[in-house]
Design a protein around this motif. Structure first.
Motif, PDB file in Angstrom:
ATOM      1  N   MET A 135       0.849  -1.186   0.000  1.00  0.00           N
ATOM      2  CA  MET A 135       0.000   0.000   0.000  1.00  0.00           C
ATOM      3  C   MET A 135       0.891   1.244   0.000  1.00  0.00           C
ATOM      4  N   PRO A 136       0.447   2.305  -0.631  1.00  0.00           N
ATOM      5  CA  PRO A 136       1.269   3.521  -0.666  1.00  0.00           C
ATOM      6  C   PRO A 136       1.406   4.156   0.725  1.00  0.00           C
ATOM      7  N   GLU A 137       2.462   4.927   0.888  1.00  0.00           N
ATOM      8  CA  GLU A 137       2.729   5.581   2.169  1.00  0.00           C
ATOM      9  C   GLU A 137       1.608   6.534   2.552  1.00  0.00           C
ATOM     10  N   SER A 138       0.922   7.094   1.579  1.00  0.00           N
ATOM     11  CA  SER A 138      -0.118   8.080   1.869  1.00  0.00           C
ATOM     12  C   SER A 138      -1.328   7.482   2.579  1.00  0.00           C
ATOM     13  N   LEU A 139      -1.443   6.178   2.640  1.00  0.00           N
ATOM     14  CA  LEU A 139      -2.575   5.556   3.315  1.00  0.00           C
ATOM     15  C   LEU A 139      -2.293   5.222   4.779  1.00  0.00           C
ATOM     16  N   LYS A 140      -1.075   5.459   5.225  1.00  0.00           N
ATOM     17  CA  LYS A 140      -0.796   5.247   6.649  1.00  0.00           C
ATOM     18  C   LYS A 140      -1.434   6.379   7.450  1.00  0.00           C
ATOM     19  N   ASN A 143       0.503   9.676   7.963  1.00  0.00           N
ATOM     20  CA  ASN A 143       0.600  10.477   6.743  1.00  0.00           C
ATOM     21  C   ASN A 143      -0.737  11.125   6.396  1.00  0.00           C
ATOM     22  N   GLN A 144      -1.842  10.425   6.685  1.00  0.00           N
ATOM     23  CA  GLN A 144      -3.157  11.022   6.431  1.00  0.00           C
ATOM     24  C   GLN A 144      -3.395  12.211   7.359  1.00  0.00           C
ATOM     25  N   LYS A 145      -2.958  12.086   8.617  1.00  0.00           N
ATOM     26  CA  LYS A 145      -3.083  13.221   9.534  1.00  0.00           C
ATOM     27  C   LYS A 145      -2.244  14.401   9.061  1.00  0.00           C
ATOM     28  N   ALA A 146      -1.048  14.118   8.566  1.00  0.00           N
ATOM     29  CA  ALA A 146      -0.185  15.192   8.059  1.00  0.00           C
ATOM     30  C   ALA A 146      -0.813  15.841   6.826  1.00  0.00           C
ATOM     31  N   GLN A 147      -1.419  15.028   5.974  1.00  0.00           N
ATOM     32  CA  GLN A 147      -2.065  15.572   4.775  1.00  0.00           C
ATOM     33  C   GLN A 147      -3.271  16.433   5.150  1.00  0.00           C
ATOM     34  N   LEU A 148      -4.052  16.001   6.127  1.00  0.00           N
ATOM     35  CA  LEU A 148      -5.175  16.797   6.597  1.00  0.00           C
ATOM     36  C   LEU A 148      -4.688  18.120   7.196  1.00  0.00           C
ATOM     37  N   ARG A 149      -3.619  18.069   7.975  1.00  0.00           N
ATOM     38  CA  ARG A 149      -3.070  19.294   8.561  1.00  0.00           C
ATOM     39  C   ARG A 149      -2.599  20.255   7.472  1.00  0.00           C
ATOM     40  N   ARG A 150      -2.004  19.710   6.423  1.00  0.00           N
ATOM     41  CA  ARG A 150      -1.531  20.563   5.320  1.00  0.00           C
ATOM     42  C   ARG A 150      -2.711  21.193   4.594  1.00  0.00           C
TER      43      ARG A 150
END
Length: 174
Positions: A135-140, A143-150
């Motif tokens: 699975m891609p790193e973006s599904l951990k 990383n999802q929390k970091a993406q939401l924060r961004r």
């Protein structure tokens, strides 16, 4: 076409004229007696609950059965239980209870279904292990929390989207 040819061959083999069914004397099919219409008007024997009277008797007439049939025309109280059973078995293959009894066929169906389902699960697990990439790193989750924060930092869709539900002063959801 094959169905028509088979039906034609069977009717030719039986060789019972159509008019004999309507006559007062009973027709013969081979050496079996034609006793009713059956479920399709053809001279065949089938045990079916929706058509309880088959077109022909189950067994051919033997000398023993002929004697019992003559005796049957008299008083039935003079017949023994064995003679009545022999007459019944000459006309019918099985009783209603016998041909409607459960056969246990469902056990084989359930067994094959479970076998196929387990085999397909093993195939899925093998595909998951050996064929599919990781699975891609973006599904951990981190990383999802970091993406939401961004997305919140960039104020993505501030009118009615994600950023509109975030309180930037208190740094929490509204």
């Amino acid at each position: 076409m094959a169905n028509f040819l088979l039906r034609r061959a069977l009717l030719d083999a039986v060789r019972v004229p159509v008019g004999t069914r309507a006559s007062s004397e009973l027709a013969k099919v081979g050496n079996r007696e034609w006793v009713g219409f059956g479920f399709n008007g053809q001279p065949n024997y089938v045990d079916r609950p929706d058509f309880p009277m088959p077109a022909v008797r189950f067994r051919p007439d033997t000398p023993d059965i002929k004697v019992l049939r003559e005796k049957e025309k008299g008083d039935w109280r003079k017949l023994t239980i064995e003679e009545k059973k022999a007459l019944y078995r000459a006309s019918f293959c099985q009783t209603f209870a016998e041909f409607q009894a459960p056969t246990g066929e469902w056990k084989g169906v359930v067994g094959w279904t479970l076998l196929i389902a387990s085999f397909s699960l093993w195939i899925f697990m093998g595909m998951k292990l050996f064929v599919y990439p990781e699975m891609p790193e973006s599904l951990k989750e981190e990383n999802q929390k970091a993406q939401l924060r961004r997305m919140l930092d960039l104020k993505v869709n501030p009118i009615d989207g994600l950023a509109s539900k975030w309180d930037y002063e208190n740094n929490r959801w509204k």
